[in-house]
Design an enzyme around this catalytic site. Structure first.
Site, PDB file in Angstrom:
ATOM      1  N   ASP A 148     -21.461  13.073  60.846  1.00 40.41           N
ATOM      2  CA  ASP A 148     -22.722  13.168  61.565  1.00 40.41           C
ATOM      3  C   ASP A 148     -22.470  13.348  63.063  1.00 40.41           C
ATOM      4  O   ASP A 148     -23.132  14.149  63.733  1.00 40.41           O
ATOM      5  CB  ASP A 148     -23.557  11.919  61.301  1.00 40.41           C
ATOM      6  N   GLU A 187     -22.143  16.452  55.627  1.00 38.52           N
ATOM      7  CA  GLU A 187     -21.586  15.748  56.780  1.00 38.52           C
ATOM      8  C   GLU A 187     -20.200  15.185  56.463  1.00 38.52           C
ATOM      9  O   GLU A 187     -19.307  15.207  57.313  1.00 38.52           O
ATOM     10  CB  GLU A 187     -22.531  14.632  57.211  1.00 38.52           C
TER      11      GLU A 187
END
EC number: 3.1.26.3
Length: 235
Positions: free
Chosen positions: A53, A125
C-alpha cells in the site's frame, strides 16, 4: 488448503517481472483462510499488503507529480485517491489474471472469493510489495507505472472529489450537506476496512467501504450519486 495453479511463470509474464526468489510472491497470493492455524500467524499476504500500500502510494504520487505538472495539490490528491482505491487495485489484479493463483481455504473457494473485489485489491498491493522485496523500489515502481499509469487518463476516470460533487448536488436541491456516519470497522489494525454511510435527508443512505474513513466517505458519496443517476464526477 485449496490447490492453486503452481506454475507462476504465467503470472510473472503478466507482471513483466521475474522473481529471483518466489517466496514473497507465493505469500502475496496466500489468503489467511488457506492457513491451517490462522490465529498463529504465518505466511499470508496481510503484512505484504501493508507494505505494498505504501509502495503503491509513493509510486503513484511520483507518477502524478511528473504527469500533471500544472495540477494543484488538491487535484493531485484527488487523482491519487482514485488511482489507489480498492476498485482500481482490483481492476489491476484482474488484468494480471491473479485469480487462478490465489490460495484460499475450502470455504472461500466454494464462495467464489477469488473474484471478490476486496481480495483482488489486497493481492494487488501484496504483489507490489513482493516485487519491492525481491528487486527493490525500481522494479516495483516500474510495475506500478505499467499497470496504473494508463489509468491516469482513461475516459471517465474521476478527478473530482465525490464528496464535493455530492454536496453541490444536495445544495442545488435545497438539502442540507450530506452527513457521514461510521457503520463498521473491520480487518487487522495495520489494514482496517471502514464502512461509512452517506446520508441526505429524504433519501435512503448508501454505504461505502475504504481503507481509511476518507476513502470510505468518498466511496459512499460516489455510490450515492451512481444510485441517483447523477453524472460521474469529472473535472
Amino acid at each position: 488448503m485449496a490447490r492453486a495453479r503452481t506454475d507462476l511463470s504465467h503470472l510473472e509474464a503478466r507482471l513483466g517481472y521475474s522473481f529471483r526468489d518466489r517466496l514473497p510472491l507465493e505469500r502475496a497470493l496466500t489468503h489467511i483462510s488457506a492457513q491451517r492455524t490462522p490465529a498463529a500467524g504465518g505466511p499470508n499476504y496481510q503484512r505484504l499488503e501493508f507494505l505494498g500500500d505504501r509502495v503503491l502510494g509513493l509510486s503513484v504520487a511520483e507518477l502524478l507529480y511528473q504527469g500533471f505538472p500544472e495540477a494543484t495539490e488538491g487535484e493531485l490528491s484527488r487523482r491519487l485517491a482514485h488511482l489507489v482505491r480498492r476498485e482500481t487495485c482490483a481492476e489491476v489484479a484482474a488484468e494480471w489474471d491473479v485469480g487462478p493463483f490465489i490460495r484460499l481455504g475450502q470455504g472461500e473457494m466454494a464462495a467464489g472469493l477469488r473474484k471478490k473485489e476486496a481480495i483482488l485489491a489486497d493481492v494487488c498491493e501484496a504483489i507490489i510489495a513482493a516485487v519491492y522485496l525481491d528487486g527493490g523500489f525500481g522494479p516495483a515502481r516500474d510495475l506500478v507505472v505499467r499497470s496504473f499509469g494508463p489509468k491516469m487518463t482513461e475516459p471517465g476516470r474521476s478527478v473530482r472529489d465525490p464528496k464535493s460533487s455530492l454536496q453541490e448536488w444536495a445544495l442545488a436541491r435545497g438539502k442540507q450537506p450530506p452527513t457521514y456516519r461510521e457503520i463498521e470497522r473491520s480487518g487487522p489494525d495495520h489494514a482496517p476496512v471502514f464502512r461509512i454511510s452517506a446520508e441526505i435527508d429524504g433519501f435512503e443512505p448508501v454505504i461505502g467501504e475504504g481503507r481509511s474513513k476518507r476513502l470510505a466517505e468518498q466511496a459512499a458519496a460516489e455510490a450515492f450519486m451512481t444510485r441517483e443517476g447523477v453524472g460521474k464526477a469529472v473535472a
